[in-house]
Design a protein around this motif. Structure first.
Motif, PDB file in Angstrom:
ATOM      1  N   PHE A   1       4.918   5.093  -5.256  1.00  0.00           N
ATOM      2  CA  PHE A   1       6.166   4.968  -4.500  1.00  0.00           C
ATOM      3  C   PHE A   1       7.154   4.008  -5.172  1.00  0.00           C
ATOM      4  CE2 PHE A   1       3.056   6.524  -1.519  1.00  0.00           C
ATOM      5  CZ  PHE A   1       3.754   7.437  -0.749  1.00  0.00           C
TER       6      PHE A   1
ATOM      7  N   THR B   1      -0.980   0.887   5.138  1.00  0.00           N
ATOM      8  CA  THR B   1      -1.249   2.283   5.523  1.00  0.00           C
ATOM      9  C   THR B   1      -2.413   2.360   6.508  1.00  0.00           C
ATOM     10  OG1 THR B   1      -2.773   2.491   3.686  1.00  0.00           O
ATOM     11  CG2 THR B   1      -0.501   3.235   3.295  1.00  0.00           C
ATOM     12  N   ALA B   2      -2.550   3.526   7.119  1.00  0.00           N
ATOM     13  CA  ALA B   2      -3.692   3.786   8.003  1.00  0.00           C
ATOM     14  C   ALA B   2      -4.991   3.655   7.202  1.00  0.00           C
ATOM     15  CB  ALA B   2      -3.571   5.186   8.597  1.00  0.00           C
ATOM     16  N   ASN B   3      -4.934   4.164   5.992  1.00  0.00           N
ATOM     17  CA  ASN B   3      -6.104   4.089   5.104  1.00  0.00           C
ATOM     18  C   ASN B   3      -6.488   2.630   4.834  1.00  0.00           C
ATOM     19  OD1 ASN B   3      -8.008   5.129   3.127  1.00  0.00           O
ATOM     20  ND2 ASN B   3      -6.586   4.335   1.588  1.00  0.00           N
ATOM     21  N   PHE B   4      -5.498   1.795   4.561  1.00  0.00           N
ATOM     22  CA  PHE B   4      -5.771   0.387   4.292  1.00  0.00           C
ATOM     23  C   PHE B   4      -6.373  -0.291   5.535  1.00  0.00           C
ATOM     24  CE2 PHE B   4      -4.470  -3.984   4.952  1.00  0.00           C
ATOM     25  CZ  PHE B   4      -5.070  -4.604   3.866  1.00  0.00           C
TER      26      PHE B   4
ATOM     27  N   THR C   1       0.846  -1.201   0.000  1.00  0.00           N
ATOM     28  CA  THR C   1       0.000   0.000   0.000  1.00  0.00           C
ATOM     29  C   THR C   1       0.882   1.253   0.000  1.00  0.00           C
ATOM     30  OG1 THR C   1      -0.205   0.098   2.405  1.00  0.00           O
ATOM     31  CG2 THR C   1      -1.795  -1.291   1.247  1.00  0.00           C
ATOM     32  N   GLY C   2       0.206   2.411  -0.089  1.00  0.00           N
ATOM     33  CA  GLY C   2       0.904   3.670  -0.356  1.00  0.00           C
ATOM     34  C   GLY C   2       1.617   4.317   0.808  1.00  0.00           C
ATOM     35  N   SER C   3       2.627   3.637   1.318  1.00  0.00           N
ATOM     36  CA  SER C   3       3.455   4.182   2.397  1.00  0.00           C
ATOM     37  C   SER C   3       4.849   4.473   1.850  1.00  0.00           C
ATOM     38  CB  SER C   3       3.543   3.153   3.532  1.00  0.00           C
ATOM     39  OG  SER C   3       4.720   3.339   4.283  1.00  0.00           O
ATOM     40  N   ILE C   4       5.512   5.410   2.501  1.00  0.00           N
ATOM     41  CA  ILE C   4       6.899   5.709   2.128  1.00  0.00           C
ATOM     42  C   ILE C   4       7.786   4.469   2.288  1.00  0.00           C
ATOM     43  CG2 ILE C   4       7.556   6.540   4.452  1.00  0.00           C
ATOM     44  CD1 ILE C   4       8.599   8.213   1.159  1.00  0.00           C
TER      45      ILE C   4
ATOM     46  N   ARG D   1     -10.013   0.586   5.818  1.00  0.00           N
ATOM     47  CA  ARG D   1     -10.872  -0.081   4.819  1.00  0.00           C
ATOM     48  C   ARG D   1     -10.997  -1.574   5.104  1.00  0.00           C
ATOM     49  NH1 ARG D   1      -8.892   0.729  -0.672  1.00  0.00           N
ATOM     50  NH2 ARG D   1      -6.838   0.902   0.270  1.00  0.00           N
TER      51      ARG D   1
ATOM     52  N   MET E   1      -0.202   9.128  13.683  1.00  0.00           N
ATOM     53  CA  MET E   1      -1.252   8.349  13.005  1.00  0.00           C
ATOM     54  C   MET E   1      -1.435   7.006  13.721  1.00  0.00           C
ATOM     55  SD  MET E   1      -0.157   9.055   9.053  1.00  0.00           S
ATOM     56  CE  MET E   1      -1.481   8.291   8.147  1.00  0.00           C
TER      57      MET E   1
ATOM     58  N   ALA F   1      -2.096   4.016  -4.741  1.00  0.00           N
ATOM     59  CA  ALA F   1      -1.134   4.890  -4.047  1.00  0.00           C
ATOM     60  C   ALA F   1       0.245   4.235  -3.983  1.00  0.00           C
ATOM     61  CB  ALA F   1      -1.650   5.204  -2.644  1.00  0.00           C
TER      62      ALA F   1
ATOM     63  N   ALA G   1       2.743   0.712   8.681  1.00  0.00           N
ATOM     64  CA  ALA G   1       3.834   1.700   8.707  1.00  0.00           C
ATOM     65  C   ALA G   1       3.178   3.063   8.544  1.00  0.00           C
ATOM     66  CB  ALA G   1       4.813   1.437   7.565  1.00  0.00           C
ATOM     67  N   MET G   2       3.476   3.962   9.452  1.00  0.00           N
ATOM     68  CA  MET G   2       2.891   5.311   9.360  1.00  0.00           C
ATOM     69  C   MET G   2       3.565   6.223  10.369  1.00  0.00           C
ATOM     70  SD  MET G   2      -0.798   4.312  10.993  1.00  0.00           S
ATOM     71  CE  MET G   2      -0.811   2.783  10.084  1.00  0.00           C
TER      72      MET G   2
ATOM     73  N   THR H   1      -1.876  -1.179  -4.266  1.00  0.00           N
ATOM     74  CA  THR H   1      -2.919  -0.153  -4.352  1.00  0.00           C
ATOM     75  C   THR H   1      -2.414   0.918  -5.326  1.00  0.00           C
ATOM     76  OG1 THR H   1      -1.985   1.130  -2.543  1.00  0.00           O
ATOM     77  CG2 THR H   1      -3.630  -0.539  -1.958  1.00  0.00           C
TER      78      THR H   1
HETATM   79  C1  LIG Z   1       5.168  10.945   0.711  1.00  0.00           C
HETATM   80  C2  LIG Z   1       4.028  10.218   1.348  1.00  0.00           C
HETATM   81  C3  LIG Z   1       4.267   9.234   2.256  1.00  0.00           C
HETATM   82  C4  LIG Z   1       3.208   8.549   2.866  1.00  0.00           C
HETATM   83  N1  LIG Z   1       3.492   7.566   3.774  1.00  0.00           N
HETATM   84  C5  LIG Z   1       2.471   6.968   4.429  1.00  0.00           C
HETATM   85  C6  LIG Z   1       2.745   5.990   5.423  1.00  0.00           C
HETATM   86  O1  LIG Z   1       3.884   5.627   5.677  1.00  0.00           O
HETATM   87  N2  LIG Z   1       1.690   5.433   6.045  1.00  0.00           N
HETATM   88  C7  LIG Z   1       0.408   5.798   5.779  1.00  0.00           C
HETATM   89  O2  LIG Z   1      -0.506   5.278   6.424  1.00  0.00           O
HETATM   90  N3  LIG Z   1       0.127   6.711   4.835  1.00  0.00           N
HETATM   91  C8  LIG Z   1       1.118   7.304   4.154  1.00  0.00           C
HETATM   92  N4  LIG Z   1       0.850   8.244   3.196  1.00  0.00           N
HETATM   93  C9  LIG Z   1      -0.556   8.543   2.881  1.00  0.00           C
HETATM   94  C10 LIG Z   1      -1.122   7.493   1.967  1.00  0.00           C
HETATM   95  O3  LIG Z   1      -0.363   7.404   0.774  1.00  0.00           O
HETATM   96  C11 LIG Z   1      -2.579   7.833   1.643  1.00  0.00           C
HETATM   97  O4  LIG Z   1      -3.353   7.735   2.826  1.00  0.00           O
HETATM   98  C12 LIG Z   1      -3.153   6.936   0.566  1.00  0.00           C
HETATM   99  O5  LIG Z   1      -4.505   7.270   0.380  1.00  0.00           O
HETATM  100  C13 LIG Z   1      -3.056   5.473   0.948  1.00  0.00           C
HETATM  101  O6  LIG Z   1      -3.710   4.692  -0.022  1.00  0.00           O
HETATM  102  P1  LIG Z   1      -3.733   3.101   0.059  1.00  0.00           P
HETATM  103  O7  LIG Z   1      -4.061   2.741   1.457  1.00  0.00           O
HETATM  104  O8  LIG Z   1      -4.835   2.721  -0.893  1.00  0.00           O
HETATM  105  O9  LIG Z   1      -2.425   2.616  -0.407  1.00  0.00           O
HETATM  106  C14 LIG Z   1       1.877   8.898   2.565  1.00  0.00           C
HETATM  107  C15 LIG Z   1       1.649   9.887   1.598  1.00  0.00           C
HETATM  108  C16 LIG Z   1       2.701  10.556   1.010  1.00  0.00           C
HETATM  109  C17 LIG Z   1       2.397  11.615  -0.018  1.00  0.00           C
END
Ligand SMILES: Cc1cc2nc3c(=O)[nH]c(=O)nc-3n(C[C@H](O)[C@H](O)[C@H](O)COP(=O)(O)O)c2cc1C
Length: 414
Positions: A53, A96-99, A20-23, A102, A133, A49, A128-129, A47
């Motif tokens: 990355f 991610t927190a978002n994942f 998922t979309g974490s750094i 959901r 968060m 997001a 990871a966040m 995902t």
């Molecule tokens: C540079 C950057 C780093 C991010 N790192 C995280 C992270 O480590 N953990 C997290 O929960 N969200 C992080 N986010 C926010 C998620 O990318 C965002 O909530 C996204 O909607 C997650 O989508 P997904 O859960 O579908 O992958 C980051 C966003 C950016 C722009």
């Protein structure tokens, strides 16, 4: 890290790796590499997001499989069901927190969350966040919900975060994630001390050099049982009639053609097995005479083929039985339960799997099967229509439960 440590439980296993979309998404690359080095097959699901990355190409090259990013992918529209179906473990790292939200809510708005609802294997998530968060009440609650459903949530580690903060939120280190996968797989190895002898497929009884009597069995059910038993730690010997299915690595396979050859192979291996599962569709009859040369029509309008009974394999094995658990199949077209019960009793089986081969969507050649499991102690379990792979696992669980081979172990990861 010591990759050899993981060979026992990861080798030959199929893992779905959700990213998922974490750094920390780049760290999933080394998790993938270690899983692959240990002999696991890995299907990566990202995902939208996550693709911001790390590119899907990176995972595609390292996994050797197509990476799924889109629920509505025209190439693989059923990936959200097919991929979880074969998985031994589903791992989401990083999560991610978002994942987490959901997943806790049971949303199915992308391919990864949809898979999460269809998967029946253990699920591990490695969040990871940022520290704030991770301690947010909403995230805390979602983690609790997931844990209460049996999802293994690996607490993130304390350390420097991308924001510059030093707090709890770093993705667990790769060895810890891989160890968690290994540990979950180890606890699923409830068949580790079993030697399972499985028969599969049809038999072919020769009429002449170009013709034979056979049946519609594809071997899919027996092969699924062999794969499931292997995945759960058993040593597996598969005696297979002619089948176009590919063989699983790590399964000893004996190829046979006729009922007599199948009887022979099963008798040879029976004394070493602890559980026998007879999923083959063995011909009941064979031509009394097999012609050496091709039979010619030569103006004949009819021809009588005299048949004789093939060996009663279960009777032969029963006579050799010591402490083996014996499981049979009854492919029926009518009176499923009563016919299967008669066979269960007549053959002295511990368990019989009755399936209605006329049912739409199941039976010979299909990927699905609808079955009822009956035990010698009178228990009856109607399993309905499900994939043969899932049915295979249900049968193995039933063998343990109903025959009390030994209690199934519980999954536990610290
Ligand atoms: C540079 C950057 C780093 C991010 N790192 C995280 C992270 O480590 N953990 C997290 O929960 N969200 C992080 N986010 C926010 C998620 O990318 C965002 O909530 C996204 O909607 C997650 O989508 P997904 O859960 O579908 O992958 C980051 C966003 C950016 C722009």
């Amino acid at each position: 890290m010591d990759e050899a440590r993981f060979v026992t439980h990861l080798s030959g296993k199929r893992i779905v790796l959700g990213v998922t979309g974490s750094i920390a998404a780049y760290k999933a690359v080394s998790v993938l590499r270690t899983l692959r080095c240990a002999g696991a097959s890995v299907s990566v699901v990202m995902t939208k997001a996550a693709t911001k990355f790390v590119t899907p190409l990176t995972f595609e090259v390292l996994s050797g499989e197509r990476v799924v990013t889109d629920l509505f992918d025209a190439h693989e529209p059923m990936a959200h069901l097919m991929i979880p179906e074969r998985a031994d473990v589903m791992l989401v790292a990083p999560a991610t927190a978002n994942f987490l939200a959901r997943a806790a809510l049971g949303l199915a708005d992308d391919v990864l969350t949809t898979m999460l609802l269809s998967v029946r294997c253990p699920i591990i998530v490695a969040p990871a966040m940022d520290g704030d968060m991770w301690t947010h009440p909403s995230v805390v609650q979602h983690v609790q919900t997931l844990r209460s459903r049996g999802v293994v949530v690996l607490d993130p580690e304390v350390g420097p975060l991308a924001s510059g903060q030093i707090a709890q939120g770093r993705l667990s280190e790769e060895p810890k994630i891989v160890a968690a996968v290994d540990s979950v797989l180890a606890s699923r190895c409830d068949w580790q001390n079993e030697v399972v002898l499985v028969s599969a497929g049809p038999t072919q009884e020769s009429i002449d050099p170009v013709r034979f009597l056979s049946n519609r069995s594809s071997g899919k059910m027996g092969y699924a049982i062999a794969a499931a038993a292997k995945a759960r730690g058993a040593e597996v010997i598969l005696v297979s009639g002619p089948s176009s299915l590919s063989l699983e690595p790590g399964i000893t396979t004996v190829r046979v053609n006729t009922a007599a050859e199948m009887a022979d192979a099963l008798c040879r291996h029976f004394s070493t097995c602890t559980v026998l599962i007879m999923a083959a569709a063995v011909s009941d009859f064979r031509p009394k005479q097999s012609f050496v040369q091709k039979v010619k029509k030569q103006g004949k309008t009819d021809m009588v083929l005299e048949l004789e009974a093939t060996p009663d394999i279960l009777a032969m094995l029963s006579a050799r039985r010591t402490s083996q658990i014996m499981v049979g199949f009854a492919a029926e077209t009518e009176h499923m339960v009563s016919h299967a019960t008669d066979k269960l009793n007549a053959k002295g089986l511990d368990l019989i799997v009755a399936n209605d081969v006329t049912q739409t969507g199941g039976g010979f050649g299909s990927d699905d099967n609808a079955a009822i499991i009956l035990s010698a102690r009178g228990e009856q379990r109607d399993l309905g229509l499900m994939s043969k792979r899932r049915l295979a696992d249900e049968i193995l669980t039933a063998v343990h439960e109903l025959c009390r081979v030994r209690p199934c172990q519980k999954v536990s990861v610290e």
